[in-house]
Design a protein around this motif. Sequence first.
Motif, PDB file in Angstrom:
ATOM      1  N   GLN A 319       0.831  -1.199   0.000  1.00  0.00           N
ATOM      2  CA  GLN A 319       0.000   0.000   0.000  1.00  0.00           C
ATOM      3  C   GLN A 319       0.870   1.255   0.000  1.00  0.00           C
ATOM      4  O   GLN A 319       0.553   2.256   0.629  1.00  0.00           O
ATOM      5  N   GLY A 320       1.956   1.186  -0.744  1.00  0.00           N
ATOM      6  CA  GLY A 320       2.888   2.300  -0.822  1.00  0.00           C
ATOM      7  C   GLY A 320       4.104   2.051   0.040  1.00  0.00           C
ATOM      8  O   GLY A 320       4.154   1.110   0.837  1.00  0.00           O
ATOM      9  N   GLY A 321       5.127   2.886  -0.117  1.00  0.00           N
ATOM     10  CA  GLY A 321       6.385   2.681   0.594  1.00  0.00           C
ATOM     11  C   GLY A 321       6.754   3.835   1.501  1.00  0.00           C
ATOM     12  O   GLY A 321       6.180   4.923   1.438  1.00  0.00           O
ATOM     13  N   GLY A 322       7.747   3.580   2.355  1.00  0.00           N
ATOM     14  CA  GLY A 322       8.273   4.608   3.238  1.00  0.00           C
ATOM     15  C   GLY A 322       7.486   4.773   4.517  1.00  0.00           C
ATOM     16  O   GLY A 322       6.766   3.878   4.968  1.00  0.00           O
ATOM     17  N   ASP A 323       7.601   5.958   5.122  1.00  0.00           N
ATOM     18  CA  ASP A 323       6.959   6.293   6.388  1.00  0.00           C
ATOM     19  C   ASP A 323       5.605   6.933   6.095  1.00  0.00           C
ATOM     20  O   ASP A 323       5.532   7.947   5.408  1.00  0.00           O
ATOM     21  N   PRO A 324       4.515   6.381   6.632  1.00  0.00           N
ATOM     22  CA  PRO A 324       3.199   6.945   6.322  1.00  0.00           C
ATOM     23  C   PRO A 324       3.022   8.381   6.789  1.00  0.00           C
ATOM     24  O   PRO A 324       2.169   9.106   6.255  1.00  0.00           O
ATOM     25  N   ALA A 325       3.805   8.820   7.778  1.00  0.00           N
ATOM     26  CA  ALA A 325       3.687  10.198   8.259  1.00  0.00           C
ATOM     27  C   ALA A 325       4.350  11.190   7.314  1.00  0.00           C
ATOM     28  O   ALA A 325       4.050  12.384   7.348  1.00  0.00           O
ATOM     29  N   VAL A 326       5.255  10.692   6.459  1.00  0.00           N
ATOM     30  CA  VAL A 326       6.041  11.575   5.599  1.00  0.00           C
ATOM     31  C   VAL A 326       5.778  11.304   4.124  1.00  0.00           C
ATOM     32  O   VAL A 326       5.583  12.219   3.329  1.00  0.00           O
ATOM     33  N   HIS A 327       5.793  10.018   3.758  1.00  0.00           N
ATOM     34  CA  HIS A 327       5.678   9.640   2.359  1.00  0.00           C
ATOM     35  C   HIS A 327       4.230   9.329   1.989  1.00  0.00           C
ATOM     36  O   HIS A 327       3.341   9.365   2.833  1.00  0.00           O
ATOM     37  N   HIS A 328       4.031   8.990   0.720  1.00  0.00           N
ATOM     38  CA  HIS A 328       2.689   8.665   0.233  1.00  0.00           C
ATOM     39  C   HIS A 328       2.398   7.184   0.442  1.00  0.00           C
ATOM     40  O   HIS A 328       1.917   6.494  -0.453  1.00  0.00           O
ATOM     41  N   ARG A 329       2.682   6.704   1.643  1.00  0.00           N
ATOM     42  CA  ARG A 329       2.261   5.360   2.029  1.00  0.00           C
ATOM     43  C   ARG A 329       0.881   5.491   2.658  1.00  0.00           C
ATOM     44  O   ARG A 329       0.630   6.426   3.426  1.00  0.00           O
ATOM     45  N   CYS A 330      -0.009   4.580   2.343  1.00  0.00           N
ATOM     46  CA  CYS A 330      -1.402   4.702   2.761  1.00  0.00           C
ATOM     47  C   CYS A 330      -1.521   4.783   4.285  1.00  0.00           C
ATOM     48  O   CYS A 330      -1.083   3.874   4.998  1.00  0.00           O
ATOM     49  N   PRO A 331      -2.117   5.881   4.825  1.00  0.00           N
ATOM     50  CA  PRO A 331      -2.284   5.978   6.271  1.00  0.00           C
ATOM     51  C   PRO A 331      -3.307   4.993   6.813  1.00  0.00           C
ATOM     52  O   PRO A 331      -3.383   4.764   8.020  1.00  0.00           O
ATOM     53  N   GLY A 332      -4.119   4.399   5.913  1.00  0.00           N
ATOM     54  CA  GLY A 332      -5.113   3.419   6.334  1.00  0.00           C
ATOM     55  C   GLY A 332      -4.588   2.006   6.397  1.00  0.00           C
ATOM     56  O   GLY A 332      -5.358   1.064   6.646  1.00  0.00           O
ATOM     57  N   GLU A 333      -3.282   1.836   6.210  1.00  0.00           N
ATOM     58  CA  GLU A 333      -2.698   0.498   6.230  1.00  0.00           C
ATOM     59  C   GLU A 333      -2.994  -0.259   7.531  1.00  0.00           C
ATOM     60  O   GLU A 333      -3.322  -1.453   7.488  1.00  0.00           O
ATOM     61  N   PRO A 334      -2.908   0.386   8.711  1.00  0.00           N
ATOM     62  CA  PRO A 334      -3.243  -0.341   9.947  1.00  0.00           C
ATOM     63  C   PRO A 334      -4.678  -0.857   9.961  1.00  0.00           C
ATOM     64  O   PRO A 334      -4.955  -1.910  10.549  1.00  0.00           O
ATOM     65  N   ILE A 335      -5.592  -0.119   9.323  1.00  0.00           N
ATOM     66  CA  ILE A 335      -6.975  -0.595   9.242  1.00  0.00           C
ATOM     67  C   ILE A 335      -7.039  -1.849   8.383  1.00  0.00           C
ATOM     68  O   ILE A 335      -7.696  -2.837   8.740  1.00  0.00           O
ATOM     69  N   SER A 336      -6.351  -1.835   7.251  1.00  0.00           N
ATOM     70  CA  SER A 336      -6.364  -3.001   6.369  1.00  0.00           C
ATOM     71  C   SER A 336      -5.868  -4.242   7.095  1.00  0.00           C
ATOM     72  O   SER A 336      -6.513  -5.297   7.078  1.00  0.00           O
ATOM     73  N   THR A 337      -4.703  -4.138   7.738  1.00  0.00           N
ATOM     74  CA  THR A 337      -4.122  -5.316   8.381  1.00  0.00           C
ATOM     75  C   THR A 337      -4.966  -5.781   9.564  1.00  0.00           C
ATOM     76  O   THR A 337      -5.144  -6.984   9.767  1.00  0.00           O
ATOM     77  N   ARG A 338      -5.527  -4.837  10.313  1.00  0.00           N
ATOM     78  CA  ARG A 338      -6.319  -5.233  11.482  1.00  0.00           C
ATOM     79  C   ARG A 338      -7.615  -5.907  11.056  1.00  0.00           C
ATOM     80  O   ARG A 338      -8.027  -6.919  11.656  1.00  0.00           O
ATOM     81  N   LEU A 339      -8.273  -5.379  10.021  1.00  0.00           N
ATOM     82  CA  LEU A 339      -9.533  -5.978   9.583  1.00  0.00           C
ATOM     83  C   LEU A 339      -9.306  -7.298   8.867  1.00  0.00           C
ATOM     84  O   LEU A 339     -10.144  -8.204   8.945  1.00  0.00           O
ATOM     85  N   MET A 340      -8.178  -7.432   8.185  1.00  0.00           N
ATOM     86  CA  MET A 340      -7.822  -8.743   7.638  1.00  0.00           C
ATOM     87  C   MET A 340      -7.631  -9.740   8.779  1.00  0.00           C
ATOM     88  O   MET A 340      -8.010 -10.914   8.666  1.00  0.00           O
ATOM     89  N   GLY A 341      -7.057  -9.269   9.885  1.00  0.00           N
ATOM     90  CA  GLY A 341      -6.888 -10.133  11.053  1.00  0.00           C
ATOM     91  C   GLY A 341      -8.213 -10.554  11.654  1.00  0.00           C
ATOM     92  O   GLY A 341      -8.387 -11.701  12.078  1.00  0.00           O
ATOM     93  N   VAL A 342      -9.177  -9.629  11.702  1.00  0.00           N
ATOM     94  CA  VAL A 342     -10.524  -9.968  12.189  1.00  0.00           C
ATOM     95  C   VAL A 342     -11.130 -11.045  11.304  1.00  0.00           C
ATOM     96  O   VAL A 342     -11.708 -12.031  11.786  1.00  0.00           O
ATOM     97  N   ALA A 343     -11.013 -10.859   9.983  1.00  0.00           N
ATOM     98  CA  ALA A 343     -11.555 -11.845   9.046  1.00  0.00           C
ATOM     99  C   ALA A 343     -10.886 -13.198   9.221  1.00  0.00           C
ATOM    100  O   ALA A 343     -11.554 -14.246   9.217  1.00  0.00           O
TER     101      ALA A 343
END
Length: 387
Positions: A319-343
Amino acid sequence: MDVFETRLLLRRTTCMTGAEAASVFYDPARFQRAGAAPAPLQKTLFGKGGVQGLDGEHHRQRKAMFLQINHPDRVEALAEVVSREWGEAVADWTTADQIDLYAQVQVLLTRAVCEWAGVPLSEAEAETRARQLAALFDEAGAIGLGHLRSRAARKATERWAADLIEQIRSGQLEVSDSSAASVIANHQEPDGQPMTPRVAAVELLNVLRPTVATSVYITFVAHALDTHPVWRERLARGDGNEDLAFVEEVRRHYPFFPAVAAIVREDFQWRDHRFPRGRRVLLDLYGTNRDGRYWDDPERFNPDRFLGEEPDRFAFVPQGGGDPAVHHRCPGEPISTRLMGVALEHLARHMTYTPVVPAALSAIDYGRLPALPDRGFRIRNISSRPA
């Protein structure tokens, strides 16, 4: 080859792949995002004025807004709502002959993210909004009628979201201060002014749409569990400590969108290749995630690779590279991984079911955007497993 030139939509385009290429691609001194996305995607997937097309201080402040929305405590709150919705959905699925997992998960995610984000959603409109939000990513890259449906969905959802923003600002709609809808409605731009209702609507959809789009990754989780029964049994017997490793390997191994785009700011040279100002450049996400120079046996599905130290942020770029606070890495990445974990928790430990078509007989359709199993992922004989 790490870099080459081609033509995309009649425009000369440079393509890059690999961790080193990603570190160059995410250098804000060399690349900008404004004007990078092809017009069809701006009118469907992203919307105009959203964080994906910003640079500099404007991007930093807008990204900070999303990081506030996606604070770990808030992500966990969303996971709890999704888990509840999943349990309620399974109760309905048990009475069905079979279900399309991808479509059903979109509906439960729509219900959950709207509740969590402070967006009112009646039961009667849940399926309609789910279809509209799904059309923003599922048909964004389509041509013909699919593209027109996606554009129609973009217009409808932006009107809906803009009206909600105006209701919050006028006091007509009261929502929690910590909700995504409130944070976005009250966000101030670098000039101290709020976003226009239309731009705020785009950003609210940039919370709702990616959450519903996690249905793609969740379908991949189900496909991977069926393809790798040894891992399914291992996770079913486990205590959850290996769930994240499995999720991360799904994100590495399976594609979502294949590439991301940027525009060269000023002329520069890299690897004896000239990058002229204004050139559109694509970074190959799928190839970077399978680059044999970084990943051992990259074509093998092996969650064990994620049980050690965290991978390099420019080598692992689902979902993009680098630091999400600085680069264009998706800030919603933690949501993706957590909801995949729920599933994963529900699919592996709280449900029993039978795929209508075994995953081994359903290859991934890489010609589709986003990619999905070419025969879908329908399940039957669904029942709840006692905790």
